[in-house]
Design an enzyme around this catalytic site. Sequence first.
Site, PDB file in Angstrom:
ATOM      1  CG  ASP A  64     -12.305  -6.424  -0.210  1.00 26.24           C
ATOM      2  OD1 ASP A  64     -13.108  -6.466  -1.150  1.00 26.24           O
ATOM      3  OD2 ASP A  64     -12.175  -7.365   0.597  1.00 26.24           O
ATOM      4  N   GLY A 117       0.123  -3.635   5.206  1.00 22.52           N
ATOM      5  CA  GLY A 117       0.143  -4.130   3.829  1.00 22.52           C
ATOM      6  C   GLY A 117       0.858  -3.265   2.811  1.00 22.52           C
ATOM      7  CD  GLU A 151      -5.470   1.162   2.423  1.00 21.86           C
ATOM      8  OE1 GLU A 151      -4.688   0.197   2.461  1.00 21.86           O
ATOM      9  OE2 GLU A 151      -6.384   1.311   3.242  1.00 21.86           O
TER      10      GLU A 151
HETATM   11  P1  IMP Z   1     -11.608  -2.888   3.014  1.00 23.51           P
HETATM   12  O1  IMP Z   1     -11.830  -2.085   4.252  1.00 23.51           O
HETATM   13  O2  IMP Z   1     -12.671  -3.938   2.822  1.00 23.51           O
HETATM   14  O3  IMP Z   1     -11.423  -2.047   1.761  1.00 23.51           O
HETATM   15  O4  IMP Z   1     -10.293  -3.766   3.255  1.00 23.51           O
HETATM   16  C1  IMP Z   1      -9.020  -3.263   3.073  1.00 23.51           C
HETATM   17  C2  IMP Z   1      -7.981  -4.084   3.829  1.00 23.51           C
HETATM   18  O5  IMP Z   1      -8.303  -5.485   3.885  1.00 23.51           O
HETATM   19  C3  IMP Z   1      -6.654  -4.021   3.079  1.00 23.51           C
HETATM   20  O6  IMP Z   1      -5.878  -2.893   3.461  1.00 23.51           O
HETATM   21  C4  IMP Z   1      -6.012  -5.350   3.421  1.00 23.51           C
HETATM   22  O7  IMP Z   1      -5.288  -5.257   4.628  1.00 23.51           O
HETATM   23  C5  IMP Z   1      -7.178  -6.305   3.609  1.00 23.51           C
HETATM   24  N1  IMP Z   1      -7.444  -7.090   2.379  1.00 23.51           N
HETATM   25  C6  IMP Z   1      -8.512  -6.984   1.552  1.00 23.51           C
HETATM   26  N2  IMP Z   1      -8.435  -7.858   0.534  1.00 23.51           N
HETATM   27  C7  IMP Z   1      -7.264  -8.553   0.718  1.00 23.51           C
HETATM   28  C8  IMP Z   1      -6.605  -9.606  -0.045  1.00 23.51           C
HETATM   29  O8  IMP Z   1      -7.061 -10.091  -1.096  1.00 23.51           O
HETATM   30  N3  IMP Z   1      -5.414 -10.043   0.458  1.00 23.51           N
HETATM   31  C9  IMP Z   1      -4.859  -9.549   1.608  1.00 23.51           C
HETATM   32  N4  IMP Z   1      -5.432  -8.565   2.326  1.00 23.51           N
HETATM   33  C10 IMP Z   1      -6.633  -8.063   1.883  1.00 23.51           C
END
Ligand code: IMP
Length: 174
Positions: A103, A45, A99
Amino acid sequence: MKVADLNFKKFIPKSEINSVVKKLAGKINVDYKGKTPVFLSILNGSFMFTSDLIKFIDLDCKVSFVKVSSYSGTQTTGQVKTLIGLDESLFKQDVIIVEDIVDTGTTLQKILEELTALGVRSVEVISLLRKEIAREKKVNVKYVGFDIDSEFVLGYGLDYNGLGRNFADLYKKV
Ligand code: IMP
Protein backbone atom coordinates in the site's frame (compact mmCIF):
# COMPACT_ATOMS: atom_id res chain seq x y z
CA MET A 1 -21.53 -9.55 0.76
CA LYS A 2 -21.27 -8.15 4.28
CA VAL A 3 -18.19 -8.61 6.48
CA ALA A 4 -18.59 -7.04 9.92
CA ASP A 5 -19.97 -3.57 9.18
CA LEU A 6 -18.75 -3.24 5.57
CA ASN A 7 -20.15 -4.32 2.22
CA PHE A 8 -17.93 -5.97 -0.37
CA LYS A 9 -18.37 -7.11 -3.96
CA LYS A 10 -16.46 -9.67 -6.02
CA PHE A 11 -13.32 -8.14 -7.49
CA ILE A 12 -10.91 -10.77 -8.86
CA PRO A 13 -12.09 -14.38 -9.20
CA LYS A 14 -9.92 -17.28 -8.07
CA SER A 15 -9.43 -18.48 -11.67
CA GLU A 16 -7.79 -15.16 -12.60
CA ILE A 17 -5.70 -15.16 -9.43
CA ASN A 18 -4.53 -18.67 -10.21
CA SER A 19 -3.37 -17.85 -13.74
CA VAL A 20 -1.53 -14.73 -12.57
CA VAL A 21 0.16 -16.64 -9.73
CA LYS A 22 1.25 -19.28 -12.22
CA LYS A 23 2.66 -16.62 -14.56
CA LEU A 24 4.62 -14.95 -11.73
CA ALA A 25 6.06 -18.31 -10.66
CA GLY A 26 7.13 -18.92 -14.25
CA LYS A 27 9.12 -15.67 -14.27
CA ILE A 28 10.81 -16.56 -10.99
CA ASN A 29 11.67 -20.03 -12.32
CA VAL A 30 13.51 -18.35 -15.19
CA ASP A 31 15.12 -15.52 -13.22
CA TYR A 32 16.42 -17.78 -10.42
CA LYS A 33 17.55 -20.73 -12.54
CA GLY A 34 20.57 -22.36 -10.88
CA LYS A 35 19.91 -20.56 -7.57
CA THR A 36 18.22 -21.68 -4.36
CA PRO A 37 16.06 -18.74 -3.31
CA VAL A 38 14.47 -18.30 0.10
CA PHE A 39 10.83 -17.24 -0.11
CA LEU A 40 10.18 -15.05 2.91
CA SER A 41 6.43 -14.93 3.41
CA ILE A 42 5.14 -12.00 5.40
CA LEU A 43 2.32 -13.20 7.64
CA ASN A 44 -0.56 -13.09 8.06
CA GLY A 45 -1.86 -11.80 4.76
CA SER A 46 0.41 -13.66 2.36
CA PHE A 47 -0.13 -17.23 3.60
CA MET A 48 -2.53 -18.23 0.81
CA PHE A 49 -0.57 -16.49 -1.95
CA THR A 50 2.68 -18.10 -0.74
CA SER A 51 1.12 -21.52 -0.59
CA ASP A 52 -0.20 -21.29 -4.17
CA LEU A 53 2.93 -19.62 -5.57
CA ILE A 54 5.46 -22.15 -4.37
CA LYS A 55 3.48 -25.04 -5.85
CA PHE A 56 4.43 -23.66 -9.27
CA ILE A 57 8.11 -23.17 -8.39
CA ASP A 58 10.31 -25.88 -9.86
CA LEU A 59 13.60 -24.70 -8.34
CA ASP A 60 15.28 -25.92 -5.19
CA CYS A 61 14.00 -23.37 -2.71
CA LYS A 62 13.34 -22.67 0.94
CA VAL A 63 10.25 -21.11 2.49
CA SER A 64 10.24 -19.12 5.72
CA PHE A 65 7.50 -17.20 7.47
CA VAL A 66 7.87 -14.00 9.46
CA LYS A 67 5.64 -11.38 10.97
CA VAL A 68 6.07 -7.67 11.08
CA SER A 69 5.23 -6.53 14.56
CA SER A 70 4.09 -2.98 15.06
CA TYR A 71 4.42 -1.40 18.44
CA SER A 72 4.66 2.11 19.73
CA GLY A 73 8.24 2.98 20.39
CA THR A 74 9.48 5.10 23.22
CA GLN A 75 10.37 7.84 20.79
CA THR A 76 7.85 10.40 19.73
CA THR A 77 8.18 9.22 16.13
CA GLY A 78 5.41 6.71 16.85
CA GLN A 79 5.19 3.27 15.30
CA VAL A 80 8.21 1.02 15.17
CA LYS A 81 8.08 -2.07 12.98
CA THR A 82 10.37 -5.02 13.22
CA LEU A 83 10.60 -8.55 11.80
CA ILE A 84 9.84 -11.38 14.20
CA GLY A 85 10.03 -15.15 13.90
CA LEU A 86 12.98 -15.43 11.54
CA ASP A 87 14.35 -18.90 12.20
CA GLU A 88 17.17 -19.26 9.71
CA SER A 89 20.18 -17.32 8.60
CA LEU A 90 19.64 -15.23 5.50
CA PHE A 91 23.32 -14.36 5.22
CA LYS A 92 24.37 -14.59 1.55
CA GLN A 93 20.93 -15.92 0.54
CA ASP A 94 18.84 -14.86 -2.45
CA VAL A 95 15.69 -13.72 -0.70
CA ILE A 96 12.30 -13.19 -2.30
CA ILE A 97 9.91 -11.34 -0.02
CA VAL A 98 6.34 -12.52 -0.54
CA GLU A 99 3.74 -9.85 0.26
CA ASP A 100 -0.03 -9.86 -0.09
CA ILE A 101 -0.34 -6.17 -0.85
CA VAL A 102 1.89 -3.12 -0.95
CA ASP A 103 0.00 0.00 0.00
CA THR A 104 2.21 2.85 1.24
CA GLY A 105 5.32 0.67 1.15
CA THR A 106 6.22 1.52 4.75
CA THR A 107 6.14 -2.11 5.89
CA LEU A 108 8.25 -3.20 2.96
CA GLN A 109 10.80 -0.46 3.54
CA LYS A 110 11.37 -1.67 7.10
CA ILE A 111 11.71 -5.28 6.00
CA LEU A 112 14.21 -4.35 3.30
CA GLU A 113 16.32 -2.39 5.79
CA GLU A 114 16.43 -5.36 8.18
CA LEU A 115 17.35 -7.82 5.45
CA THR A 116 20.13 -5.62 4.14
CA ALA A 117 21.55 -5.50 7.67
CA LEU A 118 21.47 -9.33 7.78
CA GLY A 119 23.82 -9.49 4.80
CA VAL A 120 21.59 -11.12 2.18
CA ARG A 121 23.13 -11.70 -1.25
CA SER A 122 20.09 -10.32 -3.06
CA VAL A 123 16.56 -9.35 -2.26
CA GLU A 124 13.52 -8.88 -4.48
CA VAL A 125 9.84 -8.49 -3.74
CA ILE A 126 6.80 -10.27 -5.09
CA SER A 127 3.39 -8.89 -4.19
CA LEU A 128 0.01 -10.17 -5.29
CA LEU A 129 -1.41 -6.64 -5.22
CA ARG A 130 0.04 -3.17 -5.49
CA LYS A 131 -1.92 -0.04 -4.70
CA GLU A 132 -1.69 3.27 -6.51
CA ILE A 133 0.32 5.03 -3.83
CA ALA A 134 3.12 2.42 -4.03
CA ARG A 135 3.33 3.01 -7.79
CA GLU A 136 3.50 6.76 -7.30
CA LYS A 137 6.22 6.38 -4.66
CA LYS A 138 8.06 3.95 -6.96
CA VAL A 139 8.35 1.31 -4.25
CA ASN A 140 10.56 -1.37 -5.76
CA VAL A 141 8.39 -4.45 -6.31
CA LYS A 142 9.84 -6.67 -9.04
CA TYR A 143 6.94 -9.11 -9.42
CA VAL A 144 3.40 -7.70 -9.23
CA GLY A 145 0.21 -9.71 -9.67
CA PHE A 146 -2.36 -6.94 -9.98
CA ASP A 147 -2.05 -3.16 -9.95
CA ILE A 148 -5.14 -1.75 -8.27
CA ASP A 149 -6.47 1.66 -7.20
CA SER A 150 -6.54 2.69 -3.56
CA GLU A 151 -9.64 0.58 -2.81
CA PHE A 152 -9.82 -1.66 0.26
CA VAL A 153 -9.71 -5.35 -0.63
CA LEU A 154 -10.18 -8.59 1.24
CA GLY A 155 -10.14 -12.33 0.68
CA TYR A 156 -7.39 -14.69 -0.47
CA GLY A 157 -5.53 -14.13 2.80
CA LEU A 158 -6.32 -10.44 3.24
CA ASP A 159 -8.58 -9.42 6.10
CA TYR A 160 -10.86 -6.78 7.45
CA ASN A 161 -10.52 -6.75 11.26
CA GLY A 162 -9.34 -10.34 11.12
CA LEU A 163 -12.22 -11.58 8.96
CA GLY A 164 -12.36 -12.69 5.32
CA ARG A 165 -8.94 -14.33 4.96
CA ASN A 166 -10.59 -17.64 4.05
CA PHE A 167 -12.30 -16.44 0.84
CA ALA A 168 -10.82 -17.95 -2.32
CA ASP A 169 -11.68 -14.87 -4.43
CA LEU A 170 -10.71 -11.25 -3.88
CA TYR A 171 -13.40 -8.73 -2.93
CA LYS A 172 -13.42 -4.95 -2.75
CA LYS A 173 -15.29 -2.56 -0.52
CA VAL A 174 -18.35 -0.90 -2.04
P1 IMP B 1 1.88 -0.60 3.79
O1 IMP B 1 2.92 -0.63 4.85
O2 IMP B 1 1.08 0.68 3.80
O3 IMP B 1 2.41 -0.91 2.40
O4 IMP B 1 0.78 -1.70 4.18
C1 IMP B 1 0.94 -3.04 3.90
C2 IMP B 1 0.05 -3.90 4.79
O5 IMP B 1 -1.21 -3.28 5.12
C3 IMP B 1 -0.33 -5.17 4.04
O6 IMP B 1 0.64 -6.20 4.20
C4 IMP B 1 -1.69 -5.51 4.62
O7 IMP B 1 -1.55 -6.30 5.79
C5 IMP B 1 -2.30 -4.17 4.99
N1 IMP B 1 -3.21 -3.68 3.93
C6 IMP B 1 -3.02 -2.62 3.11
N2 IMP B 1 -4.06 -2.45 2.27
C7 IMP B 1 -4.96 -3.45 2.58
C8 IMP B 1 -6.25 -3.81 2.02
O8 IMP B 1 -6.80 -3.21 1.08
N3 IMP B 1 -6.85 -4.90 2.59
C9 IMP B 1 -6.30 -5.61 3.63
N4 IMP B 1 -5.09 -5.31 4.15
C10 IMP B 1 -4.42 -4.23 3.63
